[in-house]
Design a protein around this motif. Structure first.
Motif, PDB file in Angstrom:
ATOM      1  N   TYR A 127      -3.968   1.344  16.214  1.00  0.00           N
ATOM      2  CA  TYR A 127      -3.256   0.553  15.207  1.00  0.00           C
ATOM      3  C   TYR A 127      -2.482  -0.577  15.889  1.00  0.00           C
ATOM      4  O   TYR A 127      -1.611  -0.325  16.720  1.00  0.00           O
ATOM      5  N   SER A 128      -2.783  -1.793  15.511  1.00  0.00           N
ATOM      6  CA  SER A 128      -2.132  -2.943  16.143  1.00  0.00           C
ATOM      7  C   SER A 128      -0.749  -3.215  15.551  1.00  0.00           C
ATOM      8  O   SER A 128       0.142  -3.693  16.245  1.00  0.00           O
ATOM      9  N   ASP A 129      -0.572  -2.917  14.284  1.00  0.00           N
ATOM     10  CA  ASP A 129       0.699  -3.157  13.606  1.00  0.00           C
ATOM     11  C   ASP A 129       1.683  -2.028  13.906  1.00  0.00           C
ATOM     12  O   ASP A 129       1.336  -0.849  13.824  1.00  0.00           O
ATOM     13  N   TRP A 130       2.913  -2.387  14.240  1.00  0.00           N
ATOM     14  CA  TRP A 130       3.903  -1.378  14.617  1.00  0.00           C
ATOM     15  C   TRP A 130       4.227  -0.420  13.483  1.00  0.00           C
ATOM     16  O   TRP A 130       4.361   0.788  13.692  1.00  0.00           O
ATOM     17  N   ASN A 131       4.354  -0.958  12.272  1.00  0.00           N
ATOM     18  CA  ASN A 131       4.682  -0.092  11.138  1.00  0.00           C
ATOM     19  C   ASN A 131       3.528   0.852  10.811  1.00  0.00           C
ATOM     20  O   ASN A 131       3.743   2.028  10.495  1.00  0.00           O
ATOM     21  N   GLU A 132       2.306   0.351  10.861  1.00  0.00           N
ATOM     22  CA  GLU A 132       1.145   1.216  10.636  1.00  0.00           C
ATOM     23  C   GLU A 132       1.084   2.310  11.691  1.00  0.00           C
ATOM     24  O   GLU A 132       0.728   3.456  11.403  1.00  0.00           O
ATOM     25  N   THR A 133       1.423   1.941  12.915  1.00  0.00           N
ATOM     26  CA  THR A 133       1.440   2.923  14.001  1.00  0.00           C
ATOM     27  C   THR A 133       2.414   4.050  13.686  1.00  0.00           C
ATOM     28  O   THR A 133       2.083   5.231  13.816  1.00  0.00           O
ATOM     29  N   MET A 134       3.612   3.688  13.267  1.00  0.00           N
ATOM     30  CA  MET A 134       4.629   4.698  12.954  1.00  0.00           C
ATOM     31  C   MET A 134       4.190   5.591  11.793  1.00  0.00           C
ATOM     32  O   MET A 134       4.310   6.819  11.855  1.00  0.00           O
ATOM     33  N   ILE A 135       3.656   4.987  10.751  1.00  0.00           N
ATOM     34  CA  ILE A 135       3.236   5.758   9.574  1.00  0.00           C
ATOM     35  C   ILE A 135       2.117   6.728   9.942  1.00  0.00           C
ATOM     36  O   ILE A 135       2.157   7.917   9.589  1.00  0.00           O
ATOM     37  N   ALA A 136       1.116   6.242  10.658  1.00  0.00           N
ATOM     38  CA  ALA A 136      -0.015   7.093  11.035  1.00  0.00           C
ATOM     39  C   ALA A 136       0.420   8.190  12.000  1.00  0.00           C
ATOM     40  O   ALA A 136       0.007   9.347  11.872  1.00  0.00           O
ATOM     41  N   ALA A 137       1.261   7.840  12.957  1.00  0.00           N
ATOM     42  CA  ALA A 137       1.716   8.825  13.942  1.00  0.00           C
ATOM     43  C   ALA A 137       2.482   9.963  13.277  1.00  0.00           C
ATOM     44  O   ALA A 137       2.263  11.146  13.581  1.00  0.00           O
ATOM     45  N   ARG A 138       3.371   9.619  12.360  1.00  0.00           N
ATOM     46  CA  ARG A 138       4.160  10.652  11.684  1.00  0.00           C
ATOM     47  C   ARG A 138       3.273  11.527  10.798  1.00  0.00           C
ATOM     48  O   ARG A 138       3.432  12.751  10.756  1.00  0.00           O
ATOM     49  N   ALA A 139       2.348  10.892  10.091  1.00  0.00           N
ATOM     50  CA  ALA A 139       1.466  11.667   9.203  1.00  0.00           C
ATOM     51  C   ALA A 139       0.595  12.634   9.998  1.00  0.00           C
ATOM     52  O   ALA A 139       0.420  13.797   9.598  1.00  0.00           O
ATOM     53  N   ILE A 140       0.053  12.190  11.113  1.00  0.00           N
ATOM     54  CA  ILE A 140      -0.812  13.057  11.930  1.00  0.00           C
ATOM     55  C   ILE A 140       0.015  14.134  12.620  1.00  0.00           C
ATOM     56  O   ILE A 140      -0.419  15.281  12.746  1.00  0.00           O
ATOM     57  N   ALA A 141       1.227  13.795  13.050  1.00  0.00           N
ATOM     58  CA  ALA A 141       2.108  14.803  13.651  1.00  0.00           C
ATOM     59  C   ALA A 141       2.420  15.915  12.658  1.00  0.00           C
ATOM     60  O   ALA A 141       2.353  17.111  12.975  1.00  0.00           O
ATOM     61  N   GLN A 142       2.734  15.514  11.417  1.00  0.00           N
ATOM     62  CA  GLN A 142       3.164  16.494  10.423  1.00  0.00           C
ATOM     63  C   GLN A 142       2.006  17.265   9.785  1.00  0.00           C
ATOM     64  O   GLN A 142       2.232  18.103   8.926  1.00  0.00           O
ATOM     65  N   MET A 143       0.797  17.016  10.233  1.00  0.00           N
ATOM     66  CA  MET A 143      -0.315  17.875   9.822  1.00  0.00           C
ATOM     67  C   MET A 143      -0.087  19.308  10.291  1.00  0.00           C
ATOM     68  O   MET A 143      -0.529  20.264   9.643  1.00  0.00           O
ATOM     69  N   THR A 144       0.583  19.474  11.424  1.00  0.00           N
ATOM     70  CA  THR A 144       0.829  20.810  11.966  1.00  0.00           C
ATOM     71  C   THR A 144       2.308  21.055  12.268  1.00  0.00           C
ATOM     72  O   THR A 144       2.781  22.178  12.156  1.00  0.00           O
ATOM     73  N   HIS A 145       3.036  20.014  12.653  1.00  0.00           N
ATOM     74  CA  HIS A 145       4.429  20.152  13.072  1.00  0.00           C
ATOM     75  C   HIS A 145       5.310  19.360  12.102  1.00  0.00           C
ATOM     76  O   HIS A 145       5.397  18.136  12.204  1.00  0.00           O
ATOM     77  N   TRP A 146       5.942  20.058  11.170  1.00  0.00           N
ATOM     78  CA  TRP A 146       6.628  19.418  10.054  1.00  0.00           C
ATOM     79  C   TRP A 146       7.963  18.795  10.443  1.00  0.00           C
ATOM     80  O   TRP A 146       8.444  17.890   9.761  1.00  0.00           O
ATOM     81  N   ASP A 147       8.569  19.236  11.496  1.00  0.00           N
ATOM     82  CA  ASP A 147       9.914  18.811  11.878  1.00  0.00           C
ATOM     83  C   ASP A 147      10.062  17.291  11.801  1.00  0.00           C
ATOM     84  O   ASP A 147       9.356  16.545  12.482  1.00  0.00           O
ATOM     85  N   GLY A 148      11.011  16.831  10.982  1.00  0.00           N
ATOM     86  CA  GLY A 148      11.161  15.407  10.731  1.00  0.00           C
ATOM     87  C   GLY A 148      11.618  14.620  11.944  1.00  0.00           C
ATOM     88  O   GLY A 148      11.112  13.527  12.215  1.00  0.00           O
ATOM     89  N   ALA A 149      12.600  15.149  12.675  1.00  0.00           N
ATOM     90  CA  ALA A 149      13.111  14.427  13.845  1.00  0.00           C
ATOM     91  C   ALA A 149      12.029  14.305  14.920  1.00  0.00           C
ATOM     92  O   ALA A 149      11.888  13.256  15.557  1.00  0.00           O
ATOM     93  N   ALA A 150      11.281  15.378  15.112  1.00  0.00           N
ATOM     94  CA  ALA A 150      10.200  15.333  16.099  1.00  0.00           C
ATOM     95  C   ALA A 150       9.122  14.342  15.679  1.00  0.00           C
ATOM     96  O   ALA A 150       8.544  13.635  16.506  1.00  0.00           O
ATOM     97  N   ALA A 151       8.849  14.266  14.371  1.00  0.00           N
ATOM     98  CA  ALA A 151       7.836  13.327  13.878  1.00  0.00           C
ATOM     99  C   ALA A 151       8.269  11.881  14.115  1.00  0.00           C
ATOM    100  O   ALA A 151       7.448  11.025  14.457  1.00  0.00           O
ATOM    101  N   VAL A 152       9.566  11.605  13.933  1.00  0.00           N
ATOM    102  CA  VAL A 152      10.076  10.263  14.228  1.00  0.00           C
ATOM    103  C   VAL A 152       9.896   9.950  15.705  1.00  0.00           C
ATOM    104  O   VAL A 152       9.492   8.834  16.080  1.00  0.00           O
ATOM    105  N   MET A 153      10.187  10.909  16.550  1.00  0.00           N
ATOM    106  CA  MET A 153      10.034  10.711  17.990  1.00  0.00           C
ATOM    107  C   MET A 153       8.571  10.452  18.362  1.00  0.00           C
ATOM    108  O   MET A 153       8.266   9.594  19.189  1.00  0.00           O
ATOM    109  N   VAL A 154       7.642  11.194  17.727  1.00  0.00           N
ATOM    110  CA  VAL A 154       6.215  10.950  17.949  1.00  0.00           C
ATOM    111  C   VAL A 154       5.867   9.514  17.565  1.00  0.00           C
ATOM    112  O   VAL A 154       5.114   8.836  18.268  1.00  0.00           O
ATOM    113  N   GLY A 155       6.442   9.051  16.456  1.00  0.00           N
ATOM    114  CA  GLY A 155       6.221   7.676  16.049  1.00  0.00           C
ATOM    115  C   GLY A 155       6.750   6.676  17.058  1.00  0.00           C
ATOM    116  O   GLY A 155       6.101   5.663  17.362  1.00  0.00           O
TER     117      GLY A 155
END
Length: 319
Positions: free
Chosen positions: A167-195
């Protein structure tokens, strides 16, 4: 035209460096997983481990990778099948198919959180006929609730490098990263960090310097506590890259982090993805690359080729 070609060559080198960095970090650290620093010294001597040993609790072959690389490739291949021309739910569906197929392959190593959620999601998709994206979110959140909101493990962080590359766009990167992270690991703070980690990968493979890693360190800090907790694992990566300014620091960073022991394969994968994105493929020791199984390198190369084509198309549209 020359400038664009130079940029694309740089993008290829860094994207390849980041993906191979995950795999070599995983393979280098896996034989040291669950060992303490004292255990490592007692078994291997005072000199730090800097070669592909094999063995460890999984009895691996030298250069053999684990779930860190397997899940990274599942994410990469899921993105390749859908990408951002479709909704993030479409991407989640295809990534999920990869997770399920990988689980069916009976891997040597699979984290508890990933195993439970993958099994539950597959059941809800096939038996209850839930929409795949809804099934993944539901099962991930239910696991988090049932386990007293303890879903901040590093299993989502270890697999996120392909998001920052694709993903070239920073916002798209964050959205996709959080969504894929939360497929298995729901923790919100960790998902933000993954983003945040994914967005740093995004910037590095597109030309940013090591200062991006320094800025990530300012937010999350550095640590030598190598556990299965996502914030600790990122902290270890940020500790291992302290002072890193160029390609010559790739090997040193990887050796430093895996010799902490603990969750060494995942800390190695996270570090390798980060410093590989900054320094490029040519910085990775050839002996490490040559030790990786060919089926793994073939899949990495296929994703990098795809990502380069997409980045080339984007550059041409922006002219």
């Amino acid at each position: 035209m020359k400038e664009n070609k130079t940029y694309i060559e740089m993008f290829r080198d860094r994207a390849k460096g980041s993906m191979y960095g995950v795999a070599v970090g995983d393979a280098l650290g896996a034989p040291l997983e669950f060992m303490s620093q004292e255990d490592i010294i007692a078994k291997h001597g005072m000199l730090r481990v800097n070669k592909m040993l094999g063995g460890g609790w999984l009895n691996l072959e030298p250069g053999q990778t684990t779930d860190d690389t397997d899940m990274t490739l599942a994410v990469a291949e899921g993105i390749m099948k859908r990408y951002h021309r479709h909704s993030i739910d479409d991407v989640v569906e295809k990534v999920g198919e990869g997770f399920i197929a990988w689980h069916h392959s009976r891997p040597k190593d699979i984290g508890h959180t990933c195993r439970v959620v993958i099994e539950a999601a597959e059941m809800n998709i096939t038996k209850n006929e839930m929409k795949p994206s809804s099934a993944w979110r539901f099962c991930s959140e239910m696991y988090d609730i049932k386990n007293n909101h303890m879903s901040g493990g590093n299993g989502a962080l270890m697999r996120t490098v392909p998001v920052g590359i694709a993903y070239s766009d920073w916002n798209e990167t964050m959205i996709a990263a959080r969504a894929i992270a939360q497929m298995t690991h729901w923790d919100g703070a960790a998902a933000v960090m993954v983003g945040d980690y994914s967005r740093v990968i995004n910037r590095l493979v597109r030309g940013a310097d090591f200062g991006e890693i320094d800025r990530l360190r300012l937010k999350y800090g550095a640590s030598t506590k190598s556990t299965g907790y996502s914030f600790d694992s990122l902290g270890c990566a940020l500790w291992a890259t302290l002072g890193a300014i160029g390609a010559e620091d790739f090997e040193e960073s990887l050796v430093r982090v895996v010799n902490l022991g603990g969750d060494a394969d995942t800390a190695g994968a996270i570090t390798g993805g980060l410093v590989g994105a900054a320094s490029g493929f040519d910085a990775i020791p050839e002996r490490w690359v040559n030790a990786l199984p060919k089926p793994i390198t073939d899949r990495i190369d296929a994703f990098v080729d795809w990502a380069v084509r997409k980045e080339t198309e984007r550059c041409q549209k922006e002219k």
